[in-house]
Design an enzyme around this catalytic site. Sequence first.
Site, PDB file in Angstrom:
ATOM      1  N   TYR A  48     -11.656  -4.200   7.790  1.00 51.71           N
ATOM      2  CA  TYR A  48     -10.865  -4.722   6.681  1.00 51.71           C
ATOM      3  C   TYR A  48     -11.807  -5.050   5.535  1.00 51.71           C
ATOM      4  O   TYR A  48     -12.767  -5.787   5.695  1.00 51.71           O
ATOM      5  CB  TYR A  48     -10.131  -5.993   7.137  1.00 51.71           C
ATOM      6  CG  TYR A  48      -9.233  -6.596   6.087  1.00 51.71           C
ATOM      7  CD1 TYR A  48      -7.890  -6.251   6.015  1.00 51.71           C
ATOM      8  CD2 TYR A  48      -9.741  -7.509   5.160  1.00 51.71           C
ATOM      9  CE1 TYR A  48      -7.058  -6.808   5.050  1.00 51.71           C
ATOM     10  CE2 TYR A  48      -8.910  -8.064   4.191  1.00 51.71           C
ATOM     11  CZ  TYR A  48      -7.570  -7.713   4.142  1.00 51.71           C
ATOM     12  OH  TYR A  48      -6.757  -8.256   3.181  1.00 51.71           O
ATOM     13  N   GLY A  49     -11.561  -4.427   4.386  1.00 46.69           N
ATOM     14  CA  GLY A  49     -12.440  -4.641   3.232  1.00 46.69           C
ATOM     15  C   GLY A  49     -11.785  -5.591   2.264  1.00 46.69           C
ATOM     16  O   GLY A  49     -11.831  -6.808   2.412  1.00 46.69           O
ATOM     17  N   GLY A  50     -11.101  -5.015   1.263  1.00 48.46           N
ATOM     18  CA  GLY A  50     -10.428  -5.860   0.284  1.00 48.46           C
ATOM     19  C   GLY A  50      -8.947  -5.976   0.541  1.00 48.46           C
ATOM     20  O   GLY A  50      -8.242  -6.722  -0.128  1.00 48.46           O
TER      21      GLY A  50
ATOM     22  N   GLU B 164     -11.138  -5.665  -8.663  1.00 49.33           N
ATOM     23  CA  GLU B 164     -11.235  -7.105  -8.475  1.00 49.33           C
ATOM     24  C   GLU B 164     -11.299  -7.466  -6.999  1.00 49.33           C
ATOM     25  O   GLU B 164     -11.850  -8.483  -6.620  1.00 49.33           O
ATOM     26  CB  GLU B 164      -9.997  -7.796  -9.047  1.00 49.33           C
ATOM     27  CG  GLU B 164      -9.898  -7.774 -10.542  1.00 49.33           C
ATOM     28  CD  GLU B 164      -8.520  -8.265 -10.950  1.00 49.33           C
ATOM     29  OE1 GLU B 164      -8.379  -9.478 -11.192  1.00 49.33           O
ATOM     30  OE2 GLU B 164      -7.580  -7.456 -10.968  1.00 49.33           O
TER      31      GLU B 164
ATOM     32  N   THR C 168     -12.119   5.378   1.929  1.00 46.09           N
ATOM     33  CA  THR C 168     -10.911   6.032   1.402  1.00 46.09           C
ATOM     34  C   THR C 168     -11.222   7.123   0.381  1.00 46.09           C
ATOM     35  O   THR C 168     -10.304   7.718  -0.165  1.00 46.09           O
ATOM     36  CB  THR C 168      -9.991   5.010   0.705  1.00 46.09           C
ATOM     37  OG1 THR C 168     -10.730   4.389  -0.349  1.00 46.09           O
ATOM     38  CG2 THR C 168      -9.500   3.959   1.678  1.00 46.09           C
TER      39      THR C 168
ATOM     40  N   VAL D 105     -18.527   0.852   7.985  1.00 45.01           N
ATOM     41  CA  VAL D 105     -19.598   1.095   7.015  1.00 45.01           C
ATOM     42  C   VAL D 105     -20.208  -0.261   6.715  1.00 45.01           C
ATOM     43  O   VAL D 105     -19.486  -1.208   6.366  1.00 45.01           O
ATOM     44  CB  VAL D 105     -19.033   1.728   5.733  1.00 45.01           C
ATOM     45  CG1 VAL D 105     -20.137   1.885   4.691  1.00 45.01           C
ATOM     46  CG2 VAL D 105     -18.379   3.065   6.034  1.00 45.01           C
TER      47      VAL D 105
ATOM     48  N   TYR E 227      -0.569  10.254 -11.765  1.00 45.30           N
ATOM     49  CA  TYR E 227      -0.049   9.020 -11.188  1.00 45.30           C
ATOM     50  C   TYR E 227       1.428   8.917 -11.482  1.00 45.30           C
ATOM     51  O   TYR E 227       1.832   9.123 -12.616  1.00 45.30           O
ATOM     52  CB  TYR E 227      -0.713   7.872 -11.937  1.00 45.30           C
ATOM     53  CG  TYR E 227      -1.421   6.898 -11.068  1.00 45.30           C
ATOM     54  CD1 TYR E 227      -2.737   7.080 -10.731  1.00 45.30           C
ATOM     55  CD2 TYR E 227      -0.762   5.763 -10.592  1.00 45.30           C
ATOM     56  CE1 TYR E 227      -3.392   6.169  -9.934  1.00 45.30           C
ATOM     57  CE2 TYR E 227      -1.412   4.852  -9.799  1.00 45.30           C
ATOM     58  CZ  TYR E 227      -2.730   5.050  -9.467  1.00 45.30           C
ATOM     59  OH  TYR E 227      -3.368   4.148  -8.677  1.00 45.30           O
TER      60      TYR E 227
HETATM   61  C1  FAD Z   1      -3.282  -2.222  -7.725  1.00 41.86           C
HETATM   62  C2  FAD Z   1      -4.079  -1.209  -7.032  1.00 41.86           C
HETATM   63  C3  FAD Z   1      -4.870  -0.351  -7.772  1.00 41.86           C
HETATM   64  C4  FAD Z   1      -5.628   0.625  -7.113  1.00 41.86           C
HETATM   65  N1  FAD Z   1      -6.403   1.450  -7.879  1.00 41.86           N
HETATM   66  C5  FAD Z   1      -7.194   2.341  -7.259  1.00 41.86           C
HETATM   67  C6  FAD Z   1      -8.070   3.163  -8.024  1.00 41.86           C
HETATM   68  O1  FAD Z   1      -8.114   3.083  -9.246  1.00 41.86           O
HETATM   69  N2  FAD Z   1      -8.837   4.068  -7.381  1.00 41.86           N
HETATM   70  C7  FAD Z   1      -8.824   4.151  -6.025  1.00 41.86           C
HETATM   71  O2  FAD Z   1      -9.545   4.952  -5.486  1.00 41.86           O
HETATM   72  N3  FAD Z   1      -8.005   3.393  -5.280  1.00 41.86           N
HETATM   73  C8  FAD Z   1      -7.201   2.488  -5.859  1.00 41.86           C
HETATM   74  N4  FAD Z   1      -6.379   1.715  -5.098  1.00 41.86           N
HETATM   75  C9  FAD Z   1      -6.374   1.872  -3.638  1.00 41.86           C
HETATM   76  C10 FAD Z   1      -7.398   0.989  -2.931  1.00 41.86           C
HETATM   77  O3  FAD Z   1      -7.839  -0.004  -3.789  1.00 41.86           O
HETATM   78  C11 FAD Z   1      -8.531   1.830  -2.445  1.00 41.86           C
HETATM   79  O4  FAD Z   1      -8.098   2.644  -1.410  1.00 41.86           O
HETATM   80  C12 FAD Z   1      -9.736   1.039  -2.003  1.00 41.86           C
HETATM   81  O5  FAD Z   1     -10.792   1.926  -1.814  1.00 41.86           O
HETATM   82  C13 FAD Z   1      -9.516   0.274  -0.740  1.00 41.86           C
HETATM   83  O6  FAD Z   1     -10.590  -0.606  -0.593  1.00 41.86           O
HETATM   84  P1  FAD Z   1     -10.435  -1.951   0.219  1.00 41.86           P
HETATM   85  O7  FAD Z   1     -11.788  -2.568   0.265  1.00 41.86           O
HETATM   86  O8  FAD Z   1      -9.364  -2.768  -0.332  1.00 41.86           O
HETATM   87  O9  FAD Z   1     -10.078  -1.410   1.649  1.00 41.86           O
HETATM   88  P2  FAD Z   1      -8.964  -1.885   2.627  1.00 41.86           P
HETATM   89  O10 FAD Z   1      -7.659  -1.831   1.957  1.00 41.86           O
HETATM   90  O11 FAD Z   1      -9.346  -3.157   3.238  1.00 41.86           O
HETATM   91  O12 FAD Z   1      -9.053  -0.757   3.713  1.00 41.86           O
HETATM   92  C14 FAD Z   1      -8.718   0.544   3.429  1.00 41.86           C
HETATM   93  C15 FAD Z   1      -9.117   1.441   4.611  1.00 41.86           C
HETATM   94  O13 FAD Z   1     -10.523   1.504   4.697  1.00 41.86           O
HETATM   95  C16 FAD Z   1     -10.979   0.982   5.945  1.00 41.86           C
HETATM   96  N5  FAD Z   1     -12.171   0.222   5.642  1.00 41.86           N
HETATM   97  C17 FAD Z   1     -12.302  -0.811   4.787  1.00 41.86           C
HETATM   98  N6  FAD Z   1     -13.570  -1.238   4.771  1.00 41.86           N
HETATM   99  C18 FAD Z   1     -14.273  -0.468   5.632  1.00 41.86           C
HETATM  100  C19 FAD Z   1     -15.602  -0.421   6.060  1.00 41.86           C
HETATM  101  N7  FAD Z   1     -16.531  -1.276   5.599  1.00 41.86           N
HETATM  102  N8  FAD Z   1     -15.955   0.505   6.965  1.00 41.86           N
HETATM  103  C20 FAD Z   1     -15.068   1.369   7.460  1.00 41.86           C
HETATM  104  N9  FAD Z   1     -13.776   1.367   7.086  1.00 41.86           N
HETATM  105  C21 FAD Z   1     -13.380   0.456   6.189  1.00 41.86           C
HETATM  106  C22 FAD Z   1      -9.857   0.183   6.486  1.00 41.86           C
HETATM  107  O14 FAD Z   1      -9.856   0.185   7.881  1.00 41.86           O
HETATM  108  C23 FAD Z   1      -8.659   0.914   5.942  1.00 41.86           C
HETATM  109  O15 FAD Z   1      -8.372   1.987   6.763  1.00 41.86           O
HETATM  110  C24 FAD Z   1      -5.583   0.738  -5.723  1.00 41.86           C
HETATM  111  C25 FAD Z   1      -4.796  -0.122  -4.981  1.00 41.86           C
HETATM  112  C26 FAD Z   1      -4.051  -1.095  -5.622  1.00 41.86           C
HETATM  113  C27 FAD Z   1      -3.208  -2.003  -4.812  1.00 41.86           C
END
Ligand code: FAD
Lengths: 680, 650
Positions: free
Chosen positions: B208-210, B279, B289, B347, B551
């Site tokens: 779980y990241g963000g 943020e 991702t 990661v 989008y």
């Molecule tokens: C309002 C909004 C705007 C967004 N804009 C963008 C954008 O501009 N560009 C974009 O690419 N995405 C965007 N996203 C999607 C999202 O932010 C991305 O997918 C982001 O990369 C997820 O990161 P996270 O840290 O929140 O991961 P999480 O939501 O916590 O996890 C996402 C996935 O990655 C896995 N994961 C998380 N951390 C790790 C780690 N350290 N090692 C292995 N696996 C891990 C989790 O198990 C899960 O499967 C947006 C989402 C929202 C809600």
Amino acid sequence: MASKTLYSQRDPALKKRDDFEDILEERRNFSDLRYALRCYTPVLYKGMTPCKPSMLKTIVLQSEQLHYVVNQVSKETGEATDIIQEEAVVILEEMAQRLQLSTIRFFAFTLSKAFKALFQSIRVNEEGIQRLQQAIQEHPVVLLPSHRSYLDFLLMSYILYTYDLALPVIAAGMDFLGMKFVGEMLRMSGAFFIRRSFGGDKLYWAVFSEYVKTMLRNGYAPIEFFLEGTRSRTCKSLTPKLGLLNIVMDPFFKGEVFDVNVVPISISYERVLEEALYARELLGVPKPKESTSGLLKARRILSEDYGSIHVYFGQPVSVRSLAQGRINRSQYNLVPRHIPAKPSEDALDFVSDTAYRLVRKQEENMVLRPWVLIAAILMQNLDGMDSALLTEQTAWLRGLARAFGAFLDWPDNEPAAKAVSSSLALHRDLVRTEGGRVLLTEQPPESSSPEEALFNRAVAALSCASYRNQILHVFLRPALAAVAMDAAATSRKDDVYGSFALLRDVFSNEFILCPGAASRTGVVTLARRERDTRDFEEACYLLMKCGAVQILKQDIVVTERGRPVLSFLSGMLEPFLQGYQVVCRYFREEANEGLTEKQYVPAVRSFAVKRILSDGLKCYEALSSDLQKNALAALLRMNALKKVKVVDLVTLKVNKTAVKTLEDALGCKVPVQKPVLARL
Amino acid sequence: MASNYNSAERQRIAQQRLKIIAGHLQKDEDGEPTRIFANDCKAEATDRHSSSTSTMPKRRQEVMKWNGWGYSDSRFLFNKKGQAEFTGKRYRLSGMILPSLKDWFEGTFGASLQHKTPAATSLSSSAVQPPSLNEDFVQDLKATGIPYSHEAEDRVFRAHGHCLHEIFALREGKFGRVPDMVVWPNCHDAVVKIVELASKHNVCLIPYGGGTSVSSALECPQEETRSIVSVDTSQMNRILWIDEKNLTAHVEAGIVGQELERALNESGYCTGHEPDSMEFSSLGGWVATRASGMKKNIYGNIEDLVVHIRMVTPRGVIEKSCQGPRMSTGPDIHHFILGSEGTLGVVTEVTMKIRPVPEYQKYGSVVFPNFEQGVACLREVARQRCAPASIRLMDNAQFQFGHALKPQVSSIFTSFLDGLKNIYITKFKGFDPHRLCVATLLFEGNRERVLQHEKQVYDIAATFGGLAAGEDNGQRGYMLTFVIAYLRDLGMDYYVIGESFETSVPWDRVLDLCRNVKERIVRECKDKGVQFPPLSTCRVTQTYDAGACVYFYFAFNYRGLADPVHVYEQVEHAAREEILANGGSLSHHHGVGKLRKQWMQESISSVGLGMLKSVKDYVDPDNIFGNRNLLSSRNQHRTAARAGVPVSPQ
Ligand SMILES: Cc1cc2nc3c(=O)[nH]c(=O)nc-3n(C[C@H](O)[C@H](O)[C@H](O)COP(=O)(O)OP(=O)(O)OC[C@H]3O[C@@H](n4cnc5c(N)ncnc54)[C@H](O)[C@@H]3O)c2cc1C
């Protein structure tokens, strides 16, 4: 609005469809001039980018699609691209329409006059007009009228103008251009002209398809063409041509438009203007070349009464809904869309199935007058019949036709006697009553040679047949089943189906029957299996519905009241069965080595003349070039004939055993068994 | 020394840059920022305190909403006067009134302020399934000293991302399967221990990241019977070193975007990776991702930015032996990790490229007579490879929406509005307000070059009928980026649900895809009984040599529907089918998760899927990383791959 109605089950209570409105009524009461000059502001397709006909041409000539083919042709021929591009310009010049409101107004005026003189009424289903109006705004629209007369497309534009609907552009055969003035007039009323055949001409195809697609994508105007490709001389629907349908569906397949609405339209003439011409044409009297003076001579016909026309605008059909689950549109993802590609299996299959369903929709919505019932009965009594008996049988047949869902224009309260007498009056050119007997009229009544006499009888018979043909589609499937029941070894449903399937294969050029049952790839999908038995199941359903048969376990059992029904139905197909047998016999007995396709029609015709004169055969249909060509196609399709190319000449090679088997099967001489089928 | 001068200059620029970001976010700057640490585990407790303001607290619910987007103090609401307002102090828009939003909202959705659908106010722990703990694992974990929790609030917070159905359920106070436990490793070695223990005791781990996932990636599989442990990486958020010679930084994967940029900026650097979720989203999440940032034209997407990745898997640690900028050593193993969506391991550390903070930034905007012209312009910009750091094209509906977000008073807004009004009157007269569309631009770099670049882009725009529409307009567009995500919660208060989704598509199909998908959404809504036409709009957000990223925003009023979420999902499903039928990809950057995995086979072929599967089978044979993203459930796949027959998609 548009829906998947093509898949709708036959509505058992098809008593009253929409109400028709006579558009001539207003014309008889108000000024034609004012009508022709009135304010015309049709609703248009919401996504339309307005442009002039000249702009359209520019778009086509600059399109990637065309450039690609120009370059390709240039590479193949070694000709410079600008020369080929120039050729494209010429092709497009020859083809393009120049729709002008002023021309439409001219036609609005003159046609008003002509129509009033020719017809009692032109009746249009108003609900259909409303549906169309809606459809036009939503998506590009393709209008698909049935084709029985030259009048069809002027009539269509006339009606659309009357209802303030967008004027269509119409695909027309090049032959019109023979008549300079008329051709240009038609061009200015929205016709664009296509060569009848352009086989392997890539450039022509590219210009043509891109021109049509550009108009469709831009929502320039509804696109109108005739699925049947040409006027049906027999008043039977012709098997659909797929080229244009493919073209108009392509932009949907490739995502260039969200959807396309196709609208089947049925134009039923009480009397076709060309009536007398058609029978002669079928008998080999050469068709007069379309010429302006020829058309003008046609003014003679202005003095005749051609009854009413019914125009039924069918439910718009959404190609998107139809294609749902049948076309995988992502198949177009991997190649740039401007590169021409052969349609895929599933696309071809889809287009041909859709075409078939659309033609059947046209058929179903044909408005049928009592006269066609009479003609159907007279065709089984070519020596004439007692007029009281005719009335009685007509009333009986009316009941049967209704049970089968025919769209009859015969008011409930109108007694059969009245319907018969007024029909006979309107068609006095064709029939006369003499001493209480109704007979076909031969013209001229006295003839010198037996051949000439035969020819005259044949003209009368084929003219009459053209009316029977109008209702044939109602009885066709049960009739094929009736014949199949006679031919089958047992009454087991399987056996009957075996015979039915053979007949269907034989007659699939003759009648509108479900295509593509035999799979090209060898994989029999569920959809295909369904299609394979669709016609048969429908036949069984209708025969059960009218109480003619019962299905007990595995057997189809004829009921007492079913006997006359079945015998009438098989009688209806008799001329076709006999006609095909004559053709078979010709190939067995007379066709010599080296026969070309061109020689075939005159040769088989003179063979048929001999047979009729010597054997007392009553099958005038065997003389019809239409039947002869269909039979030829069937024999080729079923491998009883082969085309052999010797140097530059294509000749027909006969497999006499196969022909004989088929002939026997058609004559019900041997019950059709599976091994026989397999060999064919 | 030259380098001294350089670093002084960089510091200056960095300060300026910091102000810009701070301006966007307006976060209190008094907290001690992330510091740069040596490469060992953080000492417990001591350091923890000092960096608390910049580290996401373990109890995220203390600063963030548990059932909506973002910080608890920031939200849209309609005040007593019926005017829309954005609360809090964090953003430029915070504390402002948005007078036109109500009319737009009611007019667009047929919604009414009278009809409210408030969310459940607090989380009732009793509605959450009690944790199913693997006692042996817990025992062993305790011995390591790694912090953990099995409180309901902590578990619920990590049971979801931000898909509509996830948030909708939370608002209704409904919880499905949630993790049984949350652990907070604070360094690579801690993760190694956790993974070892999980393998030993057969516990299911979900990184779980963000928590910003929008693909159901974080959702716990219903069918999972083992104890599920959420591995929250937020405490691994240090920049371990910066290498100015090679312009790289070695960073722990739990760091979130805004902190990473803030910390690097202090040294005069940036990564330039700015996804809209920056943020909250984390470096590890981006890697997992295949994320994409707004300024990828200059800095690249995440796969272009990473130089080295360290990941802990049940088989052990995977990483490369050097940091060469490019290698030919067989298929790049990074590409098994990038986009692995937490199915292979955690990661833990990433070496990323960094760049000096740009000297100059300039916003801009262009108005086009219609969307077609706008797309043609973007295509030409891409052809000439002169795309600014960011270029986004909004369709007319989004342009209208942008207008609805005009605040009442603010210096930059008023000037913009007046400017726009003037421009309207003088220049845009010929434009149909119901067709025109706007592109927003962001240029970055050396001042002189920015100005040159700007001219080049505006010249191209002019050939497509585009008229420059001011800097402020552009800046405002980018500023809204961060607050738009808050709007969905407002809609959900009044019967309006919605979501965005994205795709990538070759240039020649952009227009067709946009039109067809938007129309498909409208159609499907109608068919499914949605009473009021939906909002169905799109924008082109990225340009590439061979195509673009598009989008879609889609929202509708669900009054009268028995099961709005189901309707929503059916429509989204149809929209995705339409995208695929029109040559679009399954995803440009959101990923597959569980939401889109039904289309994986169709998208990458059954052999392709088999390849991924075989990697999974080798790396994680016991499915410890059992979030079941990407690949359909095990057996299904195996048979399909073995038979080698493409199973036709439904
Ligand atoms: C309002 C909004 C705007 C967004 N804009 C963008 C954008 O501009 N560009 C974009 O690419 N995405 C965007 N996203 C999607 C999202 O932010 C991305 O997918 C982001 O990369 C997820 O990161 P996270 O840290 O929140 O991961 P999480 O939501 O916590 O996890 C996402 C996935 O990655 C896995 N994961 C998380 N951390 C790790 C780690 N350290 N090692 C292995 N696996 C891990 C989790 O198990 C899960 O499967 C947006 C989402 C929202 C809600």
